[in-house]
Motif scaffolding. Sequence first.
Motif: not given
Length: 311
Positions: A189-190, A137
């Motif tokens: 989410r990174s 991600r």
Amino acid sequence: MTPKILFTAGETQFAQYREPLTAALAEVGVSADLGRDHAPNEVDYLVHSAHSGEVTDFTPFTRAKAVLNLWAGVETLVTNPTLTQPLARMVDNGMTEGMSEWVAGHVLRHHLDLDTFTLNQTGWSHPPVPPLARDRRVGFLGLGRLGRAAAEMLAALNFDVAGWSGSPKNIPGIDTFHGPEGLAPLLARSEILVLLLPLTDGTRNILNAERLAQLPHGAVVLNPGRGPLIDDTALLAALDSGQVGAATLDVFRQEPLPADHPFWAHPRVTVTPHVASTTRPQSASRVIAENVRRGEAGEPFLHLVDRAAGY
């Protein structure tokens, strides 16, 4: 009357730009007097770089129709009270492609953990196998022209890409977040975070201690945008604790980066010397020439800066 163009971006760059800019002007049908020594009150256009420091007072340029910046960043210009002429920033396909390539290269480097093999490998060993791109991600802070192009390139490589911007964006194949409420979900989410925001009062220190803590543990930070987007002290602390696993930084609060800055010696930091997206004379000259043509024809300039927004 032949328009006079003053090139204020330095003698070295003038040597690089003189021929391609002259050719680009001819291509759009403009005959102009391009030089370095025009009297200020005779200048119609300034081809400018804030980095050169040659012009800081724009008051004498009473005839100037526009200041045409050679760089995308204009944060040092929008706060200059003497610059009342229209200001255009550089938006150039060459810069966009160069930035996308830098981002893709370093995302792939960290995704595949290539440093393990190129820097640390001392024998025949088998580090953990990385996930496939579709399971990695990648997040972007900033979905303007540069951010969107880099995000789309990574999506084409099958990465799971999302991005955040101040206002809503709709980009096929990329999950988008916006506004204050969208920042935390994007960070969470990174696994690899890319910063490509303009520098404004609202984005300065956007990646501070609180927001670094919202990243997945061990996340990678890439900053080819603007140095002050990151709180340096907070980033160093996050690197030391392992909350951030690595950082590749191309831009800094002070450039060149001082020799005694901790980034140079930190084992988890890679420094590149503001090369992520260099303005290339051939392609940038065509952008400048088109804006001069527009100015002479009384047409709206391209890529005008919104002074209130700061970019």
